[in-house]
Structures are given as C-alpha cells and as structure tokens.
Design a protein around this motif. Structure first.
Motif, short mmCIF file in Angstrom:
data_model
loop_
_atom_site.label_atom_id
_atom_site.label_comp_id
_atom_site.label_asym_id
_atom_site.label_seq_id
_atom_site.Cartn_x
_atom_site.Cartn_y
_atom_site.Cartn_z
N VAL A 136 -6.06 12.43 43.12
CA VAL A 136 -6.86 11.20 43.06
C VAL A 136 -8.09 11.48 42.20
O VAL A 136 -8.81 12.45 42.45
CB VAL A 136 -7.30 10.73 44.46
CG1 VAL A 136 -8.09 9.42 44.36
CG2 VAL A 136 -6.10 10.56 45.37
N TYR A 160 -4.07 7.41 41.05
CA TYR A 160 -3.32 8.21 42.01
C TYR A 160 -2.07 8.75 41.32
O TYR A 160 -1.25 7.97 40.84
CB TYR A 160 -2.89 7.37 43.22
CG TYR A 160 -3.95 6.42 43.73
CD1 TYR A 160 -5.15 6.90 44.24
CD2 TYR A 160 -3.76 5.04 43.71
CE1 TYR A 160 -6.13 6.04 44.71
CE2 TYR A 160 -4.73 4.17 44.18
CZ TYR A 160 -5.91 4.67 44.66
OH TYR A 160 -6.87 3.81 45.13
N TYR A 376 -4.06 7.80 51.66
CA TYR A 376 -3.00 7.99 50.67
C TYR A 376 -1.87 8.79 51.29
O TYR A 376 -2.10 9.87 51.85
CB TYR A 376 -3.52 8.77 49.45
CG TYR A 376 -4.90 8.38 48.99
CD1 TYR A 376 -5.18 7.09 48.55
CD2 TYR A 376 -5.94 9.32 48.98
CE1 TYR A 376 -6.45 6.74 48.12
CE2 TYR A 376 -7.21 8.98 48.54
CZ TYR A 376 -7.47 7.68 48.12
OH TYR A 376 -8.73 7.34 47.70
#
Length: 560
Positions: A136, A160, A376
């Motif tokens: 990220v 990402y 995430y």
C-alpha cells in the motif's frame, strides 16, 4: 357564440382523451454503489406519475436516502434532470440512469451487472515455490486547480498491489487497485469525497458536477461516517471511471498482463526505458515533447511495436500525483510471505473495508478525536471456496490530537485550519498542526499500516501483527461463510472479540458457558495470542475478507 361552443367541445374532447390515456409500467436497471438498482416507473401518456426504487445493496443511511427522496423530484419535474442527493451521488446517479433506461432503453442501455459479460479464462500459474505480497502506497495531490470560488481541490491517493511471486521474484499474477479520495468540490461524478473531520466546517460541494459550487457539506459526524463508508476504489467505480482510452480498470489490466513474468526490478527497468520522464506514461509515436520524442525514436522497431500494443489499451501514468503504482508493486514484493502449505488455488482476491471512528473521547481542550480505518485483505481461495492463504493489514489514520506515539495523522485539508496536536503524546494539546500544503503532503506520505508499525503497535496481548497472524492461521481451510459463522458463534455480540472465560458481561458469559469443553479449549488457544475485535469501530476485518471473495479473479495455480 359558435366559437365559445367549439372551444367547449374541444376542451371536453381533450379531457375525455386525457381520461382515457393508457397507464404503463416500465422497469429499468443500473449499476449502483453496492449492486443493481431497479426502478419501476409508472407513466400516463408523457407524464411520469410514480417512481419506485429497489436498491437493497446500497449503503444504509446513504443510498436509502437517495431512494426515498429522488422519486418525488423526478415526478415533480417529469424528468430526470434533477439534482442528485448530497452525500449519495453514486446511488442517485444510478437511480436517474435506471429511470432513463426504463423510458428509453435504446439510448440508455442498462449498466447493471447481469451475468452476460464474457468471463476471462483463468490464468494458468505453475511454481515450485510460492510467495504472496501486499503493498500500500499513499500520496497526496494538489489540484486539479480550484473551484469557481477559488477554493483549491485536494485529494489523497492510495495504490494497493497484490501479487504472487515465485522463488526468483518473478510476478506470477498481479492485481492492482487504487482509492482516490477528493475534496467534494471536485466535479467528477463518481469521485469518492472527504470533507475533513467534524468541526472543520465541511468543504465546498459541487453536488451536480457542473463545476459550480452549490454550498458546503454538512459539518456533522453523520456526514463524516457516510462519506468514509461510501469510498469506492477505481475498480469498484468500473465503467464510471472513463479515461482517454477505455476505463481505469481496463488500462490497469493491460499493465498487469505486461508485467507478469517479470521481476520487480525488471518492471522498474521497463518503466525507465519505455515511459516518459515527464509524466510517467508509456511512450507513443508522434509526441510533441522533445524529450519523449528522442526517447521513443531511440527504440527498435520491435520495441515500438510492443509499446503500440500496450498503448492501444493503457496510456495512464505508472508514477505521478494520481498514484505511485510502481512503488506499490515494489512494496508488495518487500512484504511477501512464503506459502509453504499451498498446493493449488483457483481464486485470488483483494478486499477493502473503510469505516469511520468517533473517539477515543476528546483531548484536554474537549476537541474530539476522530479517525478513519481501512482494512485490506489479500486472499487465495481453493476450488471449493476455502481460504488457502490470507494476508490482512490495516491503516488507521487519526486526528493529531490522539496521544498514541506511532499513530498516523491527518489534519484535514489545507485551508481547514489544521487540527489540535499532541506532539509529545502526553495527552495534552501543544498547539495546532501547520495549515499548509507541505504539511498535508508530509502527513499523507508518512501513513503506515499496522503491520508496518510493527512492534510500535503494542496491544493488551502482543502486537497487532501477531494477533492478526493468529486469526489468519485460524481462517485457513474455512470458507468465508464459515469464517463469519465462527465469528457469530465464538465472538462477543458486544464488541466482536473472541469470548474468554470469566467475563463480567452477562451476555458474553452466557454465550461462553453454552460452549462445549472442546470449543472452550479452542478459544483458549486463540485468545492466548489474539484478543482484538474482528468487527468494530477500529475496522471491519470480516467485511474486507468477504470483499476479497467477491473480487476474486479466476486462476489455475499449481505448486509442485
């Protein structure tokens, strides 16, 4: 006299015809924020008399506001030429498009997902050793320009990158997505918005995307929560994110296809050789920039043909103020973990969940603390939908009056006055952060995920990273449904944490006491390492895992 009689007869005929006009019911669909939006339109002649909206997957408190308020506006105007509902732009535009689809399907073909899209062939992947990585990267952007009141537009951009690598570091498969969050005076229709934190006065709002400011966003905790919950990545924005060539998603797919088989060093070498030094975009024939023309002309005919193939689909920059895709791929490689127990997989997915948090409490001047939290999840699935491998990370970004030493900070956008700062983390405010573009840029660049914070992120039991690793180990072999069922059975209904013996909460004690001794032993093993919540205001880990399932791409992976 005859003219009066004739007029009366004509009026009577018109009234009679109007009374006999047939009523018809039409159905239209469009792609909304969370799925298909369906409308039922009743029309008598050329007049819209009723609009009903069915939008079950739109965000509660946001999409349902648009579904409740827009139909009356459409009926009153007898048109879809009405203002969208502030804070619910994506759902509003889906409703308006669905009405147009109902009334004129040839001009407005449905954009709803209907299962008719041709599925891609699964990517064939074979490896002797397998590694999975997630990266990220956060960057800030000044602009584009200002609105019609000369108030600047700002945004932060997060890339990402999720990849599988072999033992030599070659990319086996790659998935890149991006979140761009702008001040709400940006006039792009599907752009995610953030107005700063409650108490900062909101921000200029261009609700109908006509490049003219209509007012300010609501300076409330409700709007703060709704904005963060509505953030969509560029892949989620799909066909709404149109570029000079196709969509963002189509362009990124082409770059991913190009990079498979390369190491990260080779990807960076490719960028250095074949992309502009001015803007990071792939070189094209006919540039009016002297530097780009010279760089392109030095290539072989074979290299030019390769670039022509790439730029037939992908023309965007891989490294500019919109986002640093290259660095995210590099970070995914640096964060890679060995998957020693994975022998096969049929799906590879990335999931994102965003939530707002009020608190904890306020600082010593009674100014509230706020944060937004992003989870995430990168997940490999087997052919039965079971989790073969999973890697979860999280970013928590707080107002700078939070006294945690390693907490990433955001003070709002330049011009909002900065925010109370506790610089030495002693729970006492020392002043305000600098209200400058330089501080805005520095804050965003310094954001670190909870894994990156490492040993600095100490919890009641170990570190965040150690706790998350334990949960990941627990989830392998389960389907996402089974993970959610595990959470429902073995975690507190009050705070989402795994149950423990000796709770002083009546509900938790009753739930724990109803378990078998074997189940209690399993929980004791889990809570020896992992005690944090899987679903609370800190972040919705379960939702991110579910999203990774929904977003998975088909692969055929075999590990020898």
């Amino acid at each position: 006299m005859k003219r009066i009689v004739s007029a009366l007869i004509v009026a009577a005929l018109l009234t009679s015809l109007a009374g006999c006009s047939s009523s018809e019911t039409l159905t239209g669909t469009a792609k909304g924020f969370g799925g298909t939006v369906t409308v039922t339109v009743t029309r008598e002649g050329d007049k819209i008399t009723d609009v009903k909206v069915d939008a079950p997957n739109e965000t509660a408190g946001i999409g349902d506001k648009a579904a409740a308020e827009l139909p009356a506006k459409i009926v009153e105007a007898n048109s879809t030429d009405v203002d969208v509902i502030a804070g619910a732009t994506i759902t509003s535009e889906a409703i308006l498009y669905a009405v147009n689809n109902a009334l004129d399907p040839e001009t407005y073909p449905s954009t709803a997902e209907n299962g008719e899209e041709e599925e891609k062939e699964p990517q064939q992947i074979a490896a002797s050793d397998l590694y999975m990585g997630q990266g990220v990267v956060n960057t800030s952007r000044i602009g584009p320009g200002s609105d019609d009141t000369e108030t600047p537009v700002y945004s932060f951009n997060q890339v990402y990158a999720n990849a599988l690598f072999d033992a030599e570091g070659r990319i086996l498969t790659l998935n890149v997505d991006q979140l761009e969050v702008s001040t709400p005076n940006y006039d792009g229709a599907s752009m995610p918005h953030f107005s700063g934190f409650p108490g900062q006065g909101g921000y200029n709002l261009d609700s109908d995307h006509d490049a003219v400011v209509d007012g300010k966003t609501e300076d409330t905790e409700e709007n703060f929560t709704a904005e963060v919950a509505s953030w969509q990545t560029k892949r989620e924005r799909g066909a709404d994110y149109v570029m000079g060539t196709g969509t963002w998603e189509e362009q990124m797919d082409k770059f991913e296809e190009t990079f498979v088989g390369m190491t990260v060093d080779e990807v960076e070498d490719w960028f250095e050789k074949y992309c502009s030094d001015l803007n990071g975009r792939p070189l094209k024939d006919g540039s009016d920039k002297e530097e780009d023309k010279a760089k392109y002309d030095a290539l072989t005919e074979e290299e030019k043909a390769m670039l022509a193939d790439v730029t037939s689909t992908a023309t965007m920059s891989l490294q500019d103020s919109h986002g640093d895709i290259l660095s995210a791929i590099r970070k995914a490689y640096e964060n890679r973990v060995a998957l020693t127990d994975v022998k096969a997989a049929s799906g590879f997915g990335f999931g994102l969940s965003t939530t707002a948090r009020m608190g904890p409490g306020s600082d010593d001047t009674d100014t509230p603390v706020y944060s937004f939290n992003e989870v995430y999840a990168t997940t490999l699935f087997d052919s039965e939908g079971r989790i073969a491998a999973i890697y979860v990370d999280q970013l928590e970004v707080s107002t700078p009056n939070y006294d945690g030493a390693s907490m990433p900070h955001f003070s709002g956008f330049p011009g909002q006055g900065g925010y109370n700062l506790d610089s030495d983390h002693d729970a006492k405010v020392d002043g305000k952060t600098e209200d400058t573009e330089e501080n805005f840029t520095a804050e965003v660049a310094s954001w670190q995920t909870k894994r990156e914070r490492g040993a600095d992120y100490v919890m009641g039991t170990g570190t965040w990273e150690e706790q998350m690793d334990k949960f990941q180990q627990l989830f392998v072999g389960k389907t996402v449904d089974e993970v959610e069922e595990w959470f429902e059975k073995y975690c507190s209904d009050l705070n989402g944490r795994p149950l423990k013996d000796g709770s002083d909460k009546e509900e938790d004690k009753a739930k724990y006491d109803a378990l078998t001794e074997e189940e209690k032993a399993m929980l004791a093993d889990v809570t020896s390492t992992a005690t944090m919540s899987l679903q609370d205001s800190h972040g919705d880990i379960l939702a991110a895992i579910r999203d990774s399932l929904n977003n998975q791409v088909a692969i055929e992976l075999t590990v020898e």
